[in-house]
Enzyme design. Sequence first.
Site, PDB file in Angstrom:
ATOM      1  N   GLU A 163       1.199  -0.867  -0.210  1.00  0.00           N
ATOM      2  CA  GLU A 163       0.243  -0.347  -0.215  1.00  0.00           C
ATOM      3  C   GLU A 163       0.660   1.188  -0.162  1.00  0.00           C
ATOM      4  OE1 GLU A 163      -2.783  -0.251   3.040  1.00  0.00           O
ATOM      5  OE2 GLU A 163      -3.805  -2.306   2.322  1.00  0.00           O
ATOM      6  N   CYS A 272      -1.746  -6.163   6.042  1.00  0.00           N
ATOM      7  CA  CYS A 272      -1.265  -7.514   5.733  1.00  0.00           C
ATOM      8  C   CYS A 272      -0.707  -8.703   6.390  1.00  0.00           C
ATOM      9  CB  CYS A 272      -1.068  -7.927   4.639  1.00  0.00           C
ATOM     10  SG  CYS A 272      -1.587  -6.943   2.465  1.00  0.00           S
TER      11      CYS A 272
HETATM   12  N1  NAD Z   1      -3.696  -4.796  -0.035  1.00  0.00           N
HETATM   13  C1  NAD Z   1      -2.871  -5.063  -0.049  1.00  0.00           C
HETATM   14  O1  NAD Z   1      -1.975  -4.128   0.068  1.00  0.00           O
HETATM   15  C2  NAD Z   1      -3.110  -6.889  -0.402  1.00  0.00           C
HETATM   16  C3  NAD Z   1      -1.283  -6.985  -1.106  1.00  0.00           C
HETATM   17  C4  NAD Z   1      -1.602  -8.520  -2.107  1.00  0.00           C
HETATM   18  C5  NAD Z   1      -2.756  -9.146  -1.516  1.00  0.00           C
HETATM   19  N2  NAD Z   1      -3.650  -8.627  -0.894  1.00  0.00           N
HETATM   20  C6  NAD Z   1      -4.224  -9.466  -0.463  1.00  0.00           C
HETATM   21  O2  NAD Z   1      -5.729  -9.052  -1.771  1.00  0.00           O
HETATM   22  C7  NAD Z   1      -6.646 -10.015  -1.567  1.00  0.00           C
HETATM   23  C8  NAD Z   1      -7.756  -8.320  -1.667  1.00  0.00           C
HETATM   24  O3  NAD Z   1      -7.412  -7.489  -0.951  1.00  0.00           O
HETATM   25  P1  NAD Z   1      -7.502  -5.958  -0.451  1.00  0.00           P
HETATM   26  O4  NAD Z   1      -6.988  -5.076   0.276  1.00  0.00           O
HETATM   27  O5  NAD Z   1      -7.771  -5.627  -2.354  1.00  0.00           O
HETATM   28  O6  NAD Z   1      -9.002  -5.911  -0.245  1.00  0.00           O
HETATM   29  P2  NAD Z   1     -10.313  -4.697  -0.022  1.00  0.00           P
HETATM   30  O7  NAD Z   1     -10.875  -5.156   1.533  1.00  0.00           O
HETATM   31  O8  NAD Z   1      -9.152  -3.436  -0.276  1.00  0.00           O
HETATM   32  O9  NAD Z   1     -11.199  -4.891  -1.164  1.00  0.00           O
HETATM   33  C9  NAD Z   1     -11.955  -5.769  -1.226  1.00  0.00           C
HETATM   34  C10 NAD Z   1     -13.268  -6.010  -2.173  1.00  0.00           C
HETATM   35  O10 NAD Z   1     -13.852  -6.969  -2.633  1.00  0.00           O
HETATM   36  C11 NAD Z   1     -15.633  -6.528  -2.733  1.00  0.00           C
HETATM   37  N3  NAD Z   1     -16.243  -7.108  -2.326  1.00  0.00           N
HETATM   38  C12 NAD Z   1     -16.532  -8.032  -1.312  1.00  0.00           C
HETATM   39  N4  NAD Z   1     -17.520  -8.864  -1.306  1.00  0.00           N
HETATM   40  C13 NAD Z   1     -17.417  -8.759  -2.723  1.00  0.00           C
HETATM   41  C14 NAD Z   1     -18.702  -9.916  -3.659  1.00  0.00           C
HETATM   42  N5  NAD Z   1     -19.289 -11.941  -3.157  1.00  0.00           N
HETATM   43  N6  NAD Z   1     -18.252 -10.253  -4.959  1.00  0.00           N
HETATM   44  C15 NAD Z   1     -17.690  -9.045  -5.333  1.00  0.00           C
HETATM   45  N7  NAD Z   1     -16.963  -7.368  -4.976  1.00  0.00           N
HETATM   46  C16 NAD Z   1     -16.979  -7.856  -3.284  1.00  0.00           C
HETATM   47  C17 NAD Z   1     -15.693  -5.104  -1.343  1.00  0.00           C
HETATM   48  O11 NAD Z   1     -16.801  -3.979  -1.673  1.00  0.00           O
HETATM   49  C18 NAD Z   1     -14.424  -4.403  -1.874  1.00  0.00           C
HETATM   50  O12 NAD Z   1     -14.599  -3.439  -2.948  1.00  0.00           O
HETATM   51  C19 NAD Z   1      -6.480 -10.177   0.292  1.00  0.00           C
HETATM   52  O13 NAD Z   1      -6.692 -11.768  -0.015  1.00  0.00           O
HETATM   53  C20 NAD Z   1      -5.055  -9.293   0.547  1.00  0.00           C
HETATM   54  O14 NAD Z   1      -4.540 -10.646   1.976  1.00  0.00           O
HETATM   55  C21 NAD Z   1      -3.674  -7.388  -0.317  1.00  0.00           C
HETATM   56  O1  UPG Z   2      11.593  -1.761   8.120  1.00  0.00           O
HETATM   57  C1  UPG Z   2      11.066  -2.120   8.200  1.00  0.00           C
HETATM   58  C2  UPG Z   2       9.816  -2.341   7.372  1.00  0.00           C
HETATM   59  C3  UPG Z   2       8.957  -2.194   7.620  1.00  0.00           C
HETATM   60  N1  UPG Z   2       7.772  -1.432   8.793  1.00  0.00           N
HETATM   61  C4  UPG Z   2       6.576  -1.560   9.416  1.00  0.00           C
HETATM   62  O2  UPG Z   2       6.104  -2.805   8.452  1.00  0.00           O
HETATM   63  C5  UPG Z   2       4.092  -2.653   7.902  1.00  0.00           C
HETATM   64  C6  UPG Z   2       4.135  -3.130   6.931  1.00  0.00           C
HETATM   65  O3  UPG Z   2       5.568  -2.446   5.702  1.00  0.00           O
HETATM   66  P1  UPG Z   2       5.336  -2.876   4.454  1.00  0.00           P
HETATM   67  O4  UPG Z   2       5.953  -3.809   4.142  1.00  0.00           O
HETATM   68  O5  UPG Z   2       5.748  -1.664   3.915  1.00  0.00           O
HETATM   69  O6  UPG Z   2       3.380  -2.613   4.007  1.00  0.00           O
HETATM   70  P2  UPG Z   2       2.082  -3.590   2.980  1.00  0.00           P
HETATM   71  O7  UPG Z   2       1.840  -2.280   2.623  1.00  0.00           O
HETATM   72  O8  UPG Z   2       1.579  -3.927   4.494  1.00  0.00           O
HETATM   73  O9  UPG Z   2       2.895  -4.807   2.738  1.00  0.00           O
HETATM   74  C7  UPG Z   2       3.343  -5.717   2.864  1.00  0.00           C
HETATM   75  O10 UPG Z   2       1.963  -6.616   2.898  1.00  0.00           O
HETATM   76  C8  UPG Z   2       2.072  -7.091   1.629  1.00  0.00           C
HETATM   77  C9  UPG Z   2       0.234  -6.975   1.763  1.00  0.00           C
HETATM   78  O11 UPG Z   2       0.302  -8.790   1.898  1.00  0.00           O
HETATM   79  C10 UPG Z   2       2.462  -7.144   0.855  1.00  0.00           C
HETATM   80  O12 UPG Z   2       1.840  -7.603  -0.514  1.00  0.00           O
HETATM   81  C11 UPG Z   2       3.903  -6.694   0.856  1.00  0.00           C
HETATM   82  O13 UPG Z   2       4.613  -7.223  -0.519  1.00  0.00           O
HETATM   83  C12 UPG Z   2       4.310  -6.045   1.927  1.00  0.00           C
HETATM   84  O14 UPG Z   2       5.340  -5.428   2.538  1.00  0.00           O
HETATM   85  C13 UPG Z   2       4.419  -1.508   8.539  1.00  0.00           C
HETATM   86  O15 UPG Z   2       3.330  -0.692   9.612  1.00  0.00           O
HETATM   87  C14 UPG Z   2       6.012  -0.628   8.288  1.00  0.00           C
HETATM   88  O16 UPG Z   2       5.913   0.711   9.441  1.00  0.00           O
HETATM   89  C15 UPG Z   2       8.672  -1.923   9.639  1.00  0.00           C
HETATM   90  O17 UPG Z   2       8.627  -1.409  11.524  1.00  0.00           O
HETATM   91  N2  UPG Z   2      10.331  -1.523   9.916  1.00  0.00           N
END
Ligand code: NAD
Ligand code: UPG
Length: 436
Positions: A163, A272
């Site tokens: 994020e 996550c």
């Molecule tokens: N947020 C991240 O940085 C991140 C990174 C890597 C992987 N992931 C993984 O990806 C997955 C999704 O995470 P996210 O952060 O995008 O979730 P999110 O909560 O931001 O979004 C989920 C979306 O799904 C929609 N939704 C819920 N039920 C539904 C249905 N039945 N049909 C259609 N839409 C529906 C919701 O309205 C919402 O817009 C999770 O498994 C998460 O662990 C997240």
């Molecule tokens: O040296 C560091 C690096 C990170 N953090 C903390 O770790 C957390 C996670 O940080 P970051 O990994 O940058 O953010 P996310 O967006 O949660 O991303 C992680 O989680 C995602 C969802 O699974 C994955 O896709 C990414 O690869 C993974 O980095 C935060 O609270 C940071 O403050 C520290 O304290 N020290």
Amino acid sequence: MRLSVIGSGYVGTTIAACFADLGHDVVNIDIDEDTVETINDGVAPIHEDGLAELVSAHAGPDGTGRLRATTDYDELLDTDVTFLCLPTPQNDDGSIDLSIMKAGAEAFGETLATKDGQHTLVVKSTVVPGSTEDVITPVVEAASGKTAGEEFGVGMNPEFLREGSAVHDFLDPDKVVLGADDERALADMHEVFDPLIAESDAPVVETDTRTAEMVKYANNGFLAAKVSLINDIGNICKEFGVDAYEVADAIGLDDRIGEQFLRSGLGWGGSCFPKDTNAIRHAAREADYTPAMLDAAVEVNDRQPERLLNLLDDHLDVAGERVAVLGLAFKPGTDDVRNTRAVPVVEGLVERGADIVAYDPVAIENAREVLPEIKYADSAGTALEGVSAALIVTDWDEFAALGAEFETMQRRLVVDGRHVDLPIDEYDLEYEGLTW
Ligand SMILES: NC(=O)c1ccc[n+]([C@@H]2O[C@H](COP(=O)([O-])OP(=O)(O)OC[C@H]3O[C@@H](n4cnc5c(N)ncnc54)[C@H](O)[C@@H]3O)[C@@H](O)[C@H]2O)c1
Ligand SMILES: O=c1ccn([C@@H]2O[C@H](COP(=O)(O)OP(=O)(O)O[C@H]3O[C@H](CO)[C@@H](O)[C@H](O)[C@H]3O)[C@@H](O)[C@H]2O)c(=O)[nH]1
């Protein structure tokens, strides 16, 4: 290629907009009508650097038309590959909650039942090993009356974006993992990703769905544990009067360790790391294995906020004192407060009877929902006025620019959980770093 993306959150919207930018025709399917309308207006429904530009370039009245959104699952019938990007939250016991994934898989399957041609479903969400094969695929088979591997393909493609830098991370990944148990699904995933792979030169890992699922947990588990290990080492450093950041800079020069993710302090939060470490630990226990290292990573992480508060206690009895909390987001660059370290810090201050005023550049609105009982300031400077101490919880750049604002503090005591570069000598700060 024609793609559908089920779920329009952080991952779904980002990948849909990026795929459209790479030349695919993409439809985003979400149950949230506001989200759908927003995308169709050409506006990004979430705050991510670079996403607004991509959504307006490809959706809405002035877009290329390669991106649109709908609440109607039938629209996936005109696509070749569907990505499932639904939430996978945790249950109270830490285990993965697959109920939203099952609901999405069922809706997908019911729609697939009416399709004549080939289709591939790709699980993008983070799911524990075996979920795609043992849970999601059977739901789709039951709802569609079709057989996986024959009448439709199933793949698993974990996502590693962070994020705050989601668009950049997706378009320029360190790796692309393509998990598939049948050739057709693998070929379809290649067709989707080949433009991205060509542009980014990212290495491709081809494997089965279970391994792909595990790679994601191993990735997050390793990173979370790396931060916990540097926090453990940092806590030792603090006891010996050693600066953990100097130590981290030195060990980071060893290629086997690497310089990233060595910032010690308050620990990890977010949507996550906490849920994913819990899900894989729970799954391991179900399989009769005790994940000692991951357990320890969580334990160290849970302790850091209390250590910060103990450092404050060493200088000041905060009962009845006004204390500023700077930073509420789980990390800089996002307004996300899910599992932010600010919550245990604020709870600890409340327990001690402090009068709390908090500030964050973008996360106050979200923070009000989880921390309704405290006061909020509209700038860091206002938060510092008249306080007896300030705690730094998130390493926003703007905190490093603070200067004369410290002069308005009643006592210039600063306890820093994130190693922000502050003008300690210039403003005569009574300064404590958590691990340095
Ligand atoms: N947020 C991240 O940085 C991140 C990174 C890597 C992987 N992931 C993984 O990806 C997955 C999704 O995470 P996210 O952060 O995008 O979730 P999110 O909560 O931001 O979004 C989920 C979306 O799904 C929609 N939704 C819920 N039920 C539904 C249905 N039945 N049909 C259609 N839409 C529906 C919701 O309205 C919402 O817009 C999770 O498994 C998460 O662990 C997240
Ligand atoms: O040296 C560091 C690096 C990170 N953090 C903390 O770790 C957390 C996670 O940080 P970051 O990994 O940058 O953010 P996310 O967006 O949660 O991303 C992680 O989680 C995602 C969802 O699974 C994955 O896709 C990414 O690869 C993974 O980095 C935060 O609270 C940071 O403050 C520290 O304290 N020290």
